[in-house]
Design an enzyme around this catalytic site. Structure first.
Site, PDB file in Angstrom:
ATOM      1  N   CYS A 184       0.804 -20.064  35.063  1.00 56.68           N
ATOM      2  CA  CYS A 184       0.783 -19.665  36.455  1.00 56.68           C
ATOM      3  C   CYS A 184      -0.559 -20.128  37.006  1.00 56.68           C
ATOM      4  O   CYS A 184      -1.605 -19.664  36.548  1.00 56.68           O
ATOM      5  CB  CYS A 184       0.872 -18.140  36.556  1.00 56.68           C
ATOM      6  SG  CYS A 184       0.465 -17.539  38.196  1.00 56.68           S
TER       7      CYS A 184
ATOM      8  N   CYS B  63      -2.808 -14.035  42.750  1.00 61.80           N
ATOM      9  CA  CYS B  63      -3.275 -12.878  41.970  1.00 61.80           C
ATOM     10  C   CYS B  63      -4.749 -13.010  41.576  1.00 61.80           C
ATOM     11  O   CYS B  63      -5.409 -12.014  41.304  1.00 61.80           O
ATOM     12  CB  CYS B  63      -2.410 -12.668  40.736  1.00 61.80           C
ATOM     13  SG  CYS B  63      -2.652 -13.923  39.474  1.00 61.80           S
TER      14      CYS B  63
ATOM     15  N   LYS C 183     -12.186  -4.438 -15.662  1.00 62.78           N
ATOM     16  CA  LYS C 183     -11.798  -4.500 -17.076  1.00 62.78           C
ATOM     17  C   LYS C 183     -12.989  -4.148 -17.950  1.00 62.78           C
ATOM     18  O   LYS C 183     -14.062  -4.757 -17.789  1.00 62.78           O
ATOM     19  CB  LYS C 183     -11.307  -5.911 -17.424  1.00 62.78           C
ATOM     20  CG  LYS C 183     -10.085  -6.322 -16.650  1.00 62.78           C
ATOM     21  CD  LYS C 183      -9.715  -7.774 -16.912  1.00 62.78           C
ATOM     22  CE  LYS C 183      -8.501  -8.148 -16.077  1.00 62.78           C
ATOM     23  NZ  LYS C 183      -8.191  -9.580 -16.125  1.00 62.78           N
TER      24      LYS C 183
ATOM     25  N   LYS D  11      -8.259  -9.239  -7.563  1.00 69.17           N
ATOM     26  CA  LYS D  11      -6.849  -9.024  -7.896  1.00 69.17           C
ATOM     27  C   LYS D  11      -6.065  -9.979  -7.006  1.00 69.17           C
ATOM     28  O   LYS D  11      -5.838  -9.719  -5.822  1.00 69.17           O
ATOM     29  CB  LYS D  11      -6.441  -7.573  -7.651  1.00 69.17           C
ATOM     30  CG  LYS D  11      -5.048  -7.280  -8.139  1.00 69.17           C
ATOM     31  CD  LYS D  11      -4.759  -5.802  -8.158  1.00 69.17           C
ATOM     32  CE  LYS D  11      -3.389  -5.514  -8.755  1.00 69.17           C
ATOM     33  NZ  LYS D  11      -2.292  -6.205  -8.102  1.00 69.17           N
TER      34      LYS D  11
ATOM     35  N   GLU E 205     -12.944  -8.521 -11.431  1.00 69.00           N
ATOM     36  CA  GLU E 205     -12.350  -9.779 -10.952  1.00 69.00           C
ATOM     37  C   GLU E 205     -11.498  -9.526  -9.717  1.00 69.00           C
ATOM     38  O   GLU E 205     -11.001  -8.430  -9.527  1.00 69.00           O
ATOM     39  CB  GLU E 205     -11.387 -10.343 -12.029  1.00 69.00           C
ATOM     40  CG  GLU E 205     -12.024 -10.565 -13.352  1.00 69.00           C
ATOM     41  CD  GLU E 205     -10.983 -10.797 -14.452  1.00 69.00           C
ATOM     42  OE1 GLU E 205      -9.772 -10.734 -14.168  1.00 69.00           O
ATOM     43  OE2 GLU E 205     -11.399 -11.041 -15.586  1.00 69.00           O
TER      44      GLU E 205
ATOM     45  N   SER F 256       1.662  -2.753 -16.614  1.00 70.99           N
ATOM     46  CA  SER F 256       1.155  -2.839 -15.246  1.00 70.99           C
ATOM     47  C   SER F 256      -0.295  -2.391 -15.252  1.00 70.99           C
ATOM     48  O   SER F 256      -0.865  -2.130 -16.309  1.00 70.99           O
ATOM     49  CB  SER F 256       1.960  -1.930 -14.333  1.00 70.99           C
ATOM     50  OG  SER F 256       3.276  -2.390 -14.279  1.00 70.99           O
TER      51      SER F 256
ATOM     52  N   TYR G 121       0.839  -1.203   0.000  1.00 69.12           N
ATOM     53  CA  TYR G 121       0.000   0.000   0.000  1.00 69.12           C
ATOM     54  C   TYR G 121       0.877   1.258   0.000  1.00 69.12           C
ATOM     55  O   TYR G 121       0.674   2.165  -0.789  1.00 69.12           O
ATOM     56  CB  TYR G 121      -0.872  -0.044   1.251  1.00 69.12           C
ATOM     57  CG  TYR G 121      -1.950   1.004   1.296  1.00 69.12           C
ATOM     58  CD1 TYR G 121      -3.134   0.833   0.602  1.00 69.12           C
ATOM     59  CD2 TYR G 121      -1.782   2.151   2.066  1.00 69.12           C
ATOM     60  CE1 TYR G 121      -4.134   1.778   0.661  1.00 69.12           C
ATOM     61  CE2 TYR G 121      -2.784   3.108   2.130  1.00 69.12           C
ATOM     62  CZ  TYR G 121      -3.961   2.916   1.435  1.00 69.12           C
ATOM     63  OH  TYR G 121      -4.952   3.853   1.499  1.00 69.12           O
TER      64      TYR G 121
ATOM     65  N   ASP H 249       2.631   1.700  -3.312  1.00 62.57           N
ATOM     66  CA  ASP H 249       1.736   2.281  -4.319  1.00 62.57           C
ATOM     67  C   ASP H 249       1.603   3.786  -4.144  1.00 62.57           C
ATOM     68  O   ASP H 249       1.520   4.532  -5.111  1.00 62.57           O
ATOM     69  CB  ASP H 249       0.343   1.645  -4.213  1.00 62.57           C
ATOM     70  CG  ASP H 249       0.336   0.233  -4.747  1.00 62.57           C
ATOM     71  OD1 ASP H 249       1.247  -0.101  -5.514  1.00 62.57           O
ATOM     72  OD2 ASP H 249      -0.581  -0.521  -4.394  1.00 62.57           O
TER      73      ASP H 249
HETATM   74  S1  IVH Z   1      -5.051  -8.122 -15.629  1.00 59.45           S
HETATM   75  C1  IVH Z   1      -2.123  -5.302 -18.295  1.00 59.45           C
HETATM   76  N1  IVH Z   1      -6.328  -9.422 -13.787  1.00 59.45           N
HETATM   77  O1  IVH Z   1      -1.890  -7.724 -10.923  1.00 59.45           O
HETATM   78  C2  IVH Z   1      -2.064  -6.247 -17.186  1.00 59.45           C
HETATM   79  N2  IVH Z   1      -4.065  -8.820 -13.338  1.00 59.45           N
HETATM   80  O2  IVH Z   1      -1.211  -6.264 -13.468  1.00 59.45           O
HETATM   81  C3  IVH Z   1      -3.286  -7.077 -17.144  1.00 59.45           C
HETATM   82  N3  IVH Z   1      -3.262  -9.596 -11.149  1.00 59.45           N
HETATM   83  O3  IVH Z   1       1.084  -8.757 -11.298  1.00 59.45           O
HETATM   84  C4  IVH Z   1      -3.406  -7.676 -15.831  1.00 59.45           C
HETATM   85  N4  IVH Z   1      -5.140 -10.584 -10.511  1.00 59.45           N
HETATM   86  O4  IVH Z   1      -0.476 -10.623 -12.232  1.00 59.45           O
HETATM   87  C5  IVH Z   1      -5.159  -8.840 -14.120  1.00 59.45           C
HETATM   88  N5  IVH Z   1      -7.625 -10.591 -12.264  1.00 59.45           N
HETATM   89  C6  IVH Z   1      -6.460 -10.043 -12.602  1.00 59.45           C
HETATM   90  C7  IVH Z   1      -5.341 -10.051 -11.749  1.00 59.45           C
HETATM   91  C8  IVH Z   1      -4.156  -9.424 -12.149  1.00 59.45           C
HETATM   92  C9  IVH Z   1      -3.883 -10.300 -10.176  1.00 59.45           C
HETATM   93  C10 IVH Z   1      -1.879  -9.099 -11.046  1.00 59.45           C
HETATM   94  C11 IVH Z   1      -1.022  -9.355 -12.254  1.00 59.45           C
HETATM   95  C12 IVH Z   1       0.035  -8.299 -12.097  1.00 59.45           C
HETATM   96  C13 IVH Z   1      -0.643  -7.205 -11.329  1.00 59.45           C
HETATM   97  C14 IVH Z   1      -0.860  -5.971 -12.158  1.00 59.45           C
END
Ligand code: IVH
Length: 710
Positions: free
Chosen positions: A459, A464, A319, A136, A134, A100, A52, A55
């Site tokens: 104890c 006590c 997404k 992460k 989804e 990323s 955190y 980031d």
């Molecule tokens: S999509 C363009 N979906 O998060 C990159 N990443 O990407 C598309 N991660 O280390 C990534 N769960 O491995 C995507 N449901 C998910 C994810 C996911 C975990 C991780 C991925 C990467 C980081 C950032």
């Protein structure tokens, strides 16, 4: 040492950057700090700050570069995505570069993201876009390549362009198909991205084993997963129980070499295809949301469910579902503009261990409790953390004055992940365990003792009185006799006044004296009296549990209560009587028999019985009557969605009475799915399987009525 400077140097700078605004003159220093943390994380597998905080530093750098584009540099961490490559594995290029994800932390970030997508795609502001949301997954990225239906290569993410080749190791992961029927869909070569991770229960088992073998512990499941992918012995990887969840097709060509990724209309379709072909995907934990408000709602609901999940997630990934719209959005150098990571609130923080307090528990165990500089974790201020026992302290080498990483996952009790020994100044002190009772070690010294097979110091029989006090606190608690209005502080007060010495005194309080206490009025005294009187007729499982008999938990108390007419029956039970009950083992048997063998405890039971506490089995204690004739008999059942007419627990109990057993996931083994409102992926999956009977809540209730259960 990184670039000739000690870890402390970077740690102090990070703190300064996190807490204050950063001057543009410090931009290069900030980049260095970020590079240092990436090195600690990816290369050393030993992060010094939380994800955190990392980031936040990254975001601050992005903001500075946005405000001062003239200071953009080609070696900034924002353009050169971080690397996880280590020596010893061949490097391979990915078929498509992996960027990323942009991070977001709150509702307004999500709303801005939605607005920006509409701008980029020329859609009206009030358009409702579909997003696939989804988990992460908090593991390690893995990139799989299949050619002619066969897994030909697996690699880590590396720097996004190239990663380490780990094909042999990956073949040991059972959730990665070695072969999949892509050719039936005209696919010749395909690249799939996913996350390799270790389920929470497997991770705990791994660390437990390492603890027994005197090996260093993994700080978290993510580090364990990333370390496991790079093990030199592919066979050993099997013991690590890695799982791969696939979440994206990033490259896909047909026999002629033509790109056919565009042929899919939506991201969701690509994941459905992977699921069909035997991959483990995010399908059952993700949701296709209509519009950003639904996205926000789903993210919030997953944030609250986070600690209940079987695996670690650190946020959600949003997404844009429509692939042609994704293309319109395009990407920056760092991230695609059509996807966003929504990071959950911090579950970890760094704090300082200020001192240790030794507390005495209800069995006389001495628990060391760390008092730390207060920190906020997922909305709660933390300043006391149990360190369990002396072994825990020695294994983690925790010292007074140490900087420590503190974690609190959801509702779970906070704990110390590790101490940051790299940051020691030499002033830290080894924690000395007391030899005598820490509560009262001056008047009469009571020496602590430790048995050979346990980590705890004890104890008992100490002047006590802490053990009795803790037993009384537990006796009245929700887990025990559940006496409303009589909480820990009131029990302590009555104990300090000398009114209660053991649990039987609770039922013989002098209410005139209570009424005379400050803060008590007629009504509150009356309420307390009623609550205590009502507790006397509690079911006996509550009573048994509330006695604080070692090893006798709630479940075992319920099992015993089912088998006896009267609490006194247990006084004559043999070991066999206990162990004949399924799920009751030797340790419960021995402990209850020991307890019942003590004259002191028998005297206590007599006093409690004389005070009017119920000793007889009640209806609530009796086992649930299972109906073997009903159509539910022997079937597995699952409830999904929101039930409107009864709560889920009640519905599950009814189903059990009808002879069914509750299970938690949709699979071929499920017989009946009862769907409430807003049922989602479970319903869909059950329909796909096709053999599962699906009932609405109304039908379920009707059937319960017919079988006389309602
Ligand atoms: S999509 C363009 N979906 O998060 C990159 N990443 O990407 C598309 N991660 O280390 C990534 N769960 O491995 C995507 N449901 C998910 C994810 C996911 C975990 C991780 C991925 C990467 C980081 C950032």
């Amino acid at each position: 040492m990184y670039q000739g400077k000690p870890d402390n140097y970077y740690f102090d700078l990070s703190k300064q950057f996190l807490e204050n605004a950063i001057s543009v003159n410090d931009i290069e220093l900030l980049r260095d700090v970020i590079r240092f943390h990436e090195w600690k994380y990816y290369i050393k597998n030993n992060p010094l700050i939380t994800d955190y905080d990392y980031d936040i530093l990254f975001k601050k750098l992005q903001q500075l570069e946005k405000d001062y584009p003239e200071l953009l540099s080609s070696d900034s961490p924002t353009v050169r995505v971080s690397t996880d490559q280590v020596e010893g594995f061949p490097t391979v290029s990915h078929l498509s570069p992996m960027l990323s994800l942009e991070n977001s932390y709150n509702e307004s970030d999500l709303i801005d993201f939605d607005k920006q997508i509409k701008k980029l795609t020329n859609l009206p502001e009030d358009a409702l876009l579909k997003y696939d949301v989804e988990p992460k997954y908090d593991g390690s990225t893995i990139v799989l390549v299949y050619e002619n239906d066969v897994l030909v290569r697996a690699a880590t993410r590396g720097n996004g362009l190239e990663g380490d080749e780990i094909t042999q190791n990956t073949k040991m992961i059972m959730s990665v198909p070695l072969k999949a029927d892509f050719s039936s869909y005209g696919i010749h070569k395909v690249e799939i991205r996913g996350e390799a991770m270790i389920f929470k229960k497997d991770f705990n088992a791994i660390n437990e084993k390492r603890l027994n073998n005197n090996e260093s512990l993994f700080a978290n499941a993510r580090n364990a997963a990333s370390g496991s992918l790079r093990m030199k012995d592919p066979v050993e990887i099997r013991n690590r129980k890695l799982t791969v969840v696939s979440y994206q097709i990033s490259y896909c060509i047909d026999k002629n070499g033509d790109d056919i990724l565009k042929n899919f209309e939506t991201h969701y379709e690509t994941i459905e295809l992977l699921e069909k072909l035997g991959f483990k995907t995010s399908l059952s934990s993700s949701k296709l949301c209509n519009g950003i408000n639904e996205v926000i709602e789903f993210c919030d609901s997953m944030a609250t469910k986070r600690s209940e999940l079987d695996f670690e997630i650190d946020g959600m990934v949003i997404k844009l579902n429509d692939i042609s719209l994704q293309e319109l959005c395009g990407s920056t150098l760092h991230h695609p503009r059509w996807a966003l990571a929504y990071k959950f609130q911090a579950l970890q923080a760094v704090s300082t261990l200020e001192r240790i307090e030794f507390q005495v528990g209800k069995f006389g165990t001495i628990t060391p409790v760390a008092k730390i500089t207060p920190v906020q974790l997922s909305g709660v201020q933390i300043q006391s953390i149990s360190l369990h026992n002396e072994d825990f302290i020695r294994n983690k080498d925790i010292r007074i004055g140490d900087k420590v990483i503190v974690e609190r996952a959801g509702e779970v009790i906070p704990y110390i992940v590790k101490s940051l020994s790299e940051l020691r100044t030499g002033e830290e002190k080894i924690i000395e365990f007391p030899e005598f009772c820490p509560i009262n070690n001056t008047i009469v010294q009571s020496k602590l003792y430790k048995s050979d097979d346990e980590a705890a110091w004890y104890c008992t029989n100490c002047v006590c009185g802490q053990v009795s006090l803790q037993k009384m606190i537990f006796h009245v608690s929700k887990e025990g006799m559940n006496i409303e209005g009589l909480g820990e502080s009131l029990v302590k007060k009555f104990w300090e006044l000398g009114w209660i010495v053991d649990i039987s005194d609770i039922y013989n309080l002098d209410y005139d004296m209570i009424y005379a206490l400050e803060g008590f009025k007629e009504k509150s005294t009356e309420n307390l009296k009623n609550a205590i009187e009502n507790a006397k007729s509690n079911p006996i499982w509550r009573f048994l549990h509330s006695l604080s008999i070692k090893h006798l938990g709630k479940k075992a108390s319920k099992l015993l209560a089912q088998k006896i007419d009267n609490v006194w029956d247990l006084a004559n039970w043999t070991e066999e009587d206990f162990t004949n009950i399924k799920d009751i083992g030797g340790s419960v048997a021995k402990s209850v028999m020991d307890w019942m063998g003590s004259d002191e405890n028998i005297a206590l039971l007599k006093k409690l019985e004389q005070s009017g506490v119920n000793f007889l089995q009640t209806d609530e204690d009796k086992p649930i009557q299972v109906n073997t004739n009903s159509e539910f008999s022997g079937k597995s059942i699952l409830f999904t969605g929101t039930l409107n007419q009864m709560n889920r627990k009640v519905a599950q109990e009814l189903a059990e009475k009808a002879g069914a057993h509750n299970i938690s996931a949709v699979s071929k083994n499920l017989n009946i799915l009862v769907v409430g409102e807003k049922a989602g992926s479970k319903l869909k999956k059950a329909q796909e399987i096709g053999t599962i009977e699906i009932f609405s809540e109304d039908i379920f209730i009707e059937k319960m009525k017919k079988s006389g259960l309602l």
